[in-house]
Design a protein around this motif. Structure first.
Motif, PDB file in Angstrom:
ATOM      1  N   LYS A  33     -25.111  27.277  13.602  1.00  0.00           N
ATOM      2  CA  LYS A  33     -24.034  26.486  14.424  1.00  0.00           C
ATOM      3  C   LYS A  33     -24.672  26.668  16.049  1.00  0.00           C
ATOM      4  CE  LYS A  33     -19.111  27.144  15.881  1.00  0.00           C
ATOM      5  NZ  LYS A  33     -17.987  28.167  15.702  1.00  0.00           N
TER       6      LYS A  33
ATOM      7  N   GLY B  80     -25.697  31.286   9.520  1.00  0.00           N
ATOM      8  CA  GLY B  80     -24.623  30.298   9.669  1.00  0.00           C
ATOM      9  C   GLY B  80     -24.324  30.305  11.068  1.00  0.00           C
ATOM     10  N   ILE B  81     -24.224  31.320  11.821  1.00  0.00           N
ATOM     11  CA  ILE B  81     -23.889  31.602  13.316  1.00  0.00           C
ATOM     12  C   ILE B  81     -25.224  30.942  13.761  1.00  0.00           C
ATOM     13  CG2 ILE B  81     -23.800  32.978  15.179  1.00  0.00           C
ATOM     14  CD1 ILE B  81     -22.274  34.888  13.441  1.00  0.00           C
TER      15      ILE B  81
ATOM     16  N   ALA C  46     -26.057  35.394   5.046  1.00  0.00           N
ATOM     17  CA  ALA C  46     -25.374  34.117   5.135  1.00  0.00           C
ATOM     18  C   ALA C  46     -24.741  34.100   6.734  1.00  0.00           C
ATOM     19  CB  ALA C  46     -24.228  34.009   4.133  1.00  0.00           C
ATOM     20  N   LEU C  47     -24.129  35.150   6.979  1.00  0.00           N
ATOM     21  CA  LEU C  47     -23.590  35.298   8.208  1.00  0.00           C
ATOM     22  C   LEU C  47     -24.524  34.855   9.627  1.00  0.00           C
ATOM     23  CD1 LEU C  47     -20.977  35.880  10.064  1.00  0.00           C
ATOM     24  CD2 LEU C  47     -21.730  38.127  10.043  1.00  0.00           C
ATOM     25  N   VAL C  48     -25.683  35.711   9.481  1.00  0.00           N
ATOM     26  CA  VAL C  48     -26.747  35.402  10.603  1.00  0.00           C
ATOM     27  C   VAL C  48     -27.085  34.070  10.646  1.00  0.00           C
ATOM     28  CG1 VAL C  48     -28.747  35.941  11.199  1.00  0.00           C
ATOM     29  CG2 VAL C  48     -27.392  37.789  10.831  1.00  0.00           C
TER      30      VAL C  48
ATOM     31  N   LEU D 147     -24.427  38.849   2.247  1.00  0.00           N
ATOM     32  CA  LEU D 147     -23.440  38.486   3.220  1.00  0.00           C
ATOM     33  C   LEU D 147     -24.013  38.448   4.652  1.00  0.00           C
ATOM     34  CD1 LEU D 147     -20.143  40.151   1.800  1.00  0.00           C
ATOM     35  CD2 LEU D 147     -20.952  37.955   1.387  1.00  0.00           C
ATOM     36  N   ALA D 148     -24.886  39.490   5.078  1.00  0.00           N
ATOM     37  CA  ALA D 148     -25.285  39.400   6.380  1.00  0.00           C
ATOM     38  C   ALA D 148     -26.156  38.435   6.702  1.00  0.00           C
ATOM     39  CB  ALA D 148     -26.033  40.932   6.606  1.00  0.00           C
TER      40      ALA D 148
END
Length: 644
Positions: free
Chosen positions: A312, A308-309, A304-306, A301-302
């Motif tokens: 963007k 993804g940000i 994917a979050l990193v 999850l970390a």
């Protein structure tokens, strides 16, 4: 202790003899020579044990009175008292210093949350297969905890009680164990958020935010060099750092993990997924399996979050504000123009009406309406264009996809070796390292990225310390009261140091001591490299008899005025000084970290053994200082990227 006493006395004698031979005859002495004499007397008084802050104030007041008396004896007392008030008020009005008590308060709260024992144990088990794992875990623990607290004495003392017996029991060399603890504990004065950097910034007039950004990578580099030295020593001389036994490396699995590991798979993710279906998990509650699965998926999850940000950010369209700002500016200019004159020019303005629509002689009452209504058309016409620009997104660069592929492969490899034993270690790190690291990064990140001032970030860090203490069930009124008292006591010492330093530097300048030093240095016709080497050698030697606070508040006001002549950036000079001042805690006879460790060490560990253990780490500090000077981008790259 006799050797240390004689060593200190010999330094005092050397200073006194040096001053005696370098000073001219009393009949030839000027006020500038009195300033140099004052500087030498302050160093001697501090080495004799007098309080630094009040020694600076006392010497400053006495010699300031001499300076004023030589000009106008009738006003000497009044001017001296005015100087004291003005200098004290200037320190009180310095906004940068507000963050010091808050950071100190945060440190005492984190220290009393008793995280260091859990942190050391989890890191020790996580690094069990690394050569010299106990010493490596000690350095990492000291670095993290010293960064969070900034209190060298507390970190060295606690690690002396916790790590030193464990290393000695495992057969580690006394010198290596002592050096790892003392050197690791001193990292907190370099890695931000550091009180040393705040004091230097306030003294030299350098942005604390830029100092924090610049000191981050040098601090990490120094910690990595320490760890590299320990690993090399453990490889070359296993008798100094024996590897841990299989029993010491074994991780005890919880009951559910042992059941799933023996029934399904030793790997955490396949085992937990397999346990969710079928009848074989009847002895394990589904809620427990889901909780452990959620913990196991946190790295994914970390990731994917990193990513993804990051996606963007790298695909964000270029800011289209330029056109809108120009249109707004143009409209503002037009409104100003029409306010000055309600009559329209005869065809010169771009907002005039076409000639075909009629006469230019419009009624006076309708002129303001025309003036305000016409400019709206271009603004309205600009909206579709702006929307078109902002709607288009940039494609992700190739570097992003390369980083994504590398991180994805690393994640796959991670889960391929992620056993239930490593899951237990991961949970231990979640309860000790990750909360502390998150708080540090949140405080530091908010400062570096401009989301908060150092004072605001320090306040949030202090609040985070309270939350951490409450989460670990250590928070109570007695602990809060003790932390507040110690923070107030330490902050008062720092602020009095600033007041004394301010009065002392003012008296030194009034006497002309700064002018004599400037003339002497400039008369040597040094190159910038030679001046930098000279300054760092002096600071290194001053670190033997003096502490870092005394070096910064007394000697930095002498060096800073010389930097513009040699075209040296005060930010870069401050990073070199912060790296150099690591030696102030390790160099005898005033090696405070050695005395902190000796106070809690077993009786057979002597002070000489601790000093010998610190020497290799002092050599590493010199190497790191040279690397930082040769490759200044280590410290200047991040401030340049963020604040250029």
């Amino acid at each position: 202790m006799k050797k240390e006493i004689w060593f200190g006395i010999s330094i005092l004698v050397a200073i006194v003899v040096g001053v005696f031979f370098m000073m001219p005859a009393p009949a030839d002495m000027t006020n500038g020579h009195l300033g140099l004499l004052m500087l030498a007397l302050v160093v001697v008084a501090i080495m004799l044990g007098f309080p630094t802050a009040f020694t600076l104030m006392g010497m400053g007041v006495i010699f300031a009175w001499f300076a004023f008396h030589s000009r106008d004896p009738s006003l000497a007392v009044q001017q001296t008292l005015d100087l004291m008030v003005q200098r004290a008020y200037s320190v009180m009005a310095n906004d940068v210093l507000i963050s010091i008590p808050l950071f100190i308060f945060m440190g005492y709260l984190v220290e009393r949350a008793n995280l260091i024992e859990k942190l050391f144990k989890s890191l020790h088990i996580a690094m069990a297969r690394i050569p010299g794992s106990l010493a490596v875990a000690t350095i990492v623990t000291c670095a993290v905890f010293a960064t969070a607290t900034g209190i060298v004495g507390a970190v060295v003392t606690l690690m002396g009680l916790l790590a030193l017996p464990a290393m000695l029991k495992a057969g580690y060399s006394t010198q290596l164990a002592a050096g790892s603890i003392t050197a690791g504990g001193c990292l907190g004065i370099l890695i931000p958020p550091s009180v040393l950097l705040i004091v230097y910034g306030a003294t030299a007039g350098v942005s604390v935010v830029k100092l924090y950004a610049g000191a981050f990578f040098p601090g990490i580099m120094l910690a990595v060099l320490y760890i590299g030295y320990v690993i090399v020593v453990a490889k070359l001389k296993p008798n100094m750092a024996p590897p841990l036994s299989a029993e010491d490396r074994r991780v005890t699995l919880s009951e559910f993990a042992a059941t799933i590991s023996s029934t399904f798979s030793n790997k955490a993710l396949p085992g937990l997924l397999g346990a969710l279906k079928g009848k074989r998990n009847a002895d394990i509650p589904t809620r427990t399996i889901l909780q452990q699965l959620g913990i196991a998926l946190l790295p994914a999850l970390a990731f994917a979050l990193v990513m993804g940000i990051s996606y963007k950010l790298v695909t964000a369209p270029d800011a289209a504000q330029t056109e809108l700002v120009e249109m707004g500016t143009e409209a503002q200019d037009m409104s100003t123009h029409f306010e000055d004159s309600l009559s329209e020019p005869a065809g010169e303005s771009g907002f005039g009406e076409p000639p075909s629509e009629g006469s230019l002689n419009e009624p006076a009452a309708e002129a303001p309406v025309a003036a305000t209504a016409e400019p709206a058309a271009p603004v309205e016409a600009a909206k579709p264009a702006a929307e078109t620009v902002t709607a288009s997104a940039k494609p992700a660069p190739m570097s992003y996809w390369i980083a994504f592929a590398v991180a994805f492969v690393a994640m796959v490899v991670f889960y391929a070796i992620f056993t239930f034993a490593r899951l237990e270690i991961f949970k231990m790190l979640m309860g000790s390292l990750f909360p502390l690291a998150f708080m540090i990064l949140a405080v530091l990140g908010s400062i570096v990225f401009g989301l908060a001032t150092p004072t605001e970030a320090a306040a949030m860090g202090a609040f985070g310390g309270i939350i951490l203490a409450a989460c670990y069930r250590r928070f109570n009124f007695a602990m809060l009261k003790e932390s507040a008292f110690l923070a107030t006591k330490t902050s008062a010492m720092v602020c009095w140091l600033f007041v004394g330093s301010s009065i002392f530097s003012a008296a030194f300048a009034l006497l002309g001591g700064q002018e004599i030093i400037n003339d002497w240095v400039l008369g040597m016709d040094l190159t910038p490299i030679q001046f930098m080497i000279l300054a760092q050698v002096i600071i290194f030697l001053l670190g033997w008899p003096l502490e870092w606070t005394e070096i910064i508040v007394i000697f930095m006001p002498i060096f800073i005025p010389l930097l513009p002549h040699f075209d040296i950036d005060p930010l870069f000079f401050g990073l070199l000084v912060a790296m150099n001042l690591q030696t102030a805690f390790l160099s005898p006879p005033v090696a405070m970290s050695a005395f902190y460790l000796k106070g809690v060490a077993p009786p057979h560990v002597t002070l000489n053994q601790i000093f010998l253990g610190m020497m290799p780490f002092m050599a590493i500090q010199v190497i790191a200082l040279i690397l930082l000077y040769i490759f200044p981008a280590i410290g200047l790259w991040l401030p340049g990227v963020l604040y250029n």
